[in-house]
Design an enzyme around this catalytic site. Structure first.
Site, PDB file in Angstrom:
ATOM      1  CD  GLU A 185      -4.671   1.530  -2.629  1.00  0.00           C
ATOM      2  OE1 GLU A 185      -5.306   0.780  -1.873  1.00  0.00           O
ATOM      3  OE2 GLU A 185      -4.440   2.721  -2.374  1.00  0.00           O
ATOM      4  CG  ASP A 215      -1.844   1.151   1.299  1.00  0.00           C
ATOM      5  OD1 ASP A 215      -2.262   1.639   0.233  1.00  0.00           O
ATOM      6  OD2 ASP A 215      -2.171   1.597   2.414  1.00  0.00           O
ATOM      7  CG  ASP A 273      -1.002   3.159   6.111  1.00  0.00           C
ATOM      8  OD1 ASP A 273      -1.165   3.869   5.111  1.00  0.00           O
ATOM      9  OD2 ASP A 273      -1.157   3.562   7.281  1.00  0.00           O
TER      10      ASP A 273
END
EC number: 3.1.21.10
Length: 194
Positions: A69, A8, A142
């Site tokens: 991501e 992430d 996260d």
């Protein structure tokens, strides 16, 4: 045993989560962490710190695939720029090691993990905890997001040795994640009761 590293990306906090996906069994968490950089550091220092951290993780865990991501437009251009810069570093480090990179959107991850693309962050975090049989939700967010990316890749991706697990399933159900199948089954049961 396919190993997946979920990332992430972020300039202040970069979430990383590693899961193993043994053929035909449940996922297991190997590692989860958040790499951090202080906002007062110069951008070059921050990017170098994150580059070194991700490189160490890639060399330590040797993933078969990296799930990242996808950078998407936000109102804060500065945040988007930092995220894009970090993503570029992660992609380059993976390419250097011959690790394929899969890009996943937030809604795709939500749909894979919860069965619904509009799920709230808390729902995703709870499902990550349940799917990986963890005692508690990984913090900060996260960390849970990185694990959710790895889970999504395990269930939807092209991880070596994973394809064909649902060979006996129908074409529609074989493209659905376990969370989506459970949601559809529950919906079907409610429809049949009515």
């Amino acid at each position: 045993m396919p190993r997946i590293l979920g990332v992430d990306p972020g300039i202040t906090r970069l979430g990383v989560g590693v899961v193993d996906n043994p053929h035909g069994s449940s996922l297991s968490m190997i590692a989860v962490d958040v790499l951090r950089t202080p906002p007062e550091w110069d951008i070059t220092e921050r990017l170098l710190h994150l580059q070194r951290g991700v490189a160490q993780l890639l060399d330590l865990h040797k993933p078969d695939v990296l799930a990242l991501e996808r950078v998407f437009a936000q109102h804060n251009v500065r945040t988007v720029m930092g995220t894009a810069q970090v993503s570029g570093i992660v992609i380059a480090l993976a390419a250097e090691r011959g690790i394929p990179v899969s890009h996943r959107t937030p809604s795709e991850v939500k749909a894979a993990v919860t069965g619904y693309g509009g799920a709230k962050k808390a729902q995703v975090q709870t499902m990550v905890k349940n799917i990986l049989s963890l005692d508690e939700i990984p913090k900060p967010a996260d960390a849970a997001d990185a694990l959710a990316l790895a889970i999504t890749e395990a269930w939807r991706g092209r991880v070596p040795g994973v394809q064909g697990r649902g060979a006996s399933a129908s074409p529609v159900s074989s493209t659905q994640t376990p969370a989506q199948r459970a949601w559809r089954e529950a919906l079907g049961q409610r429809t049949n009761l009515g």
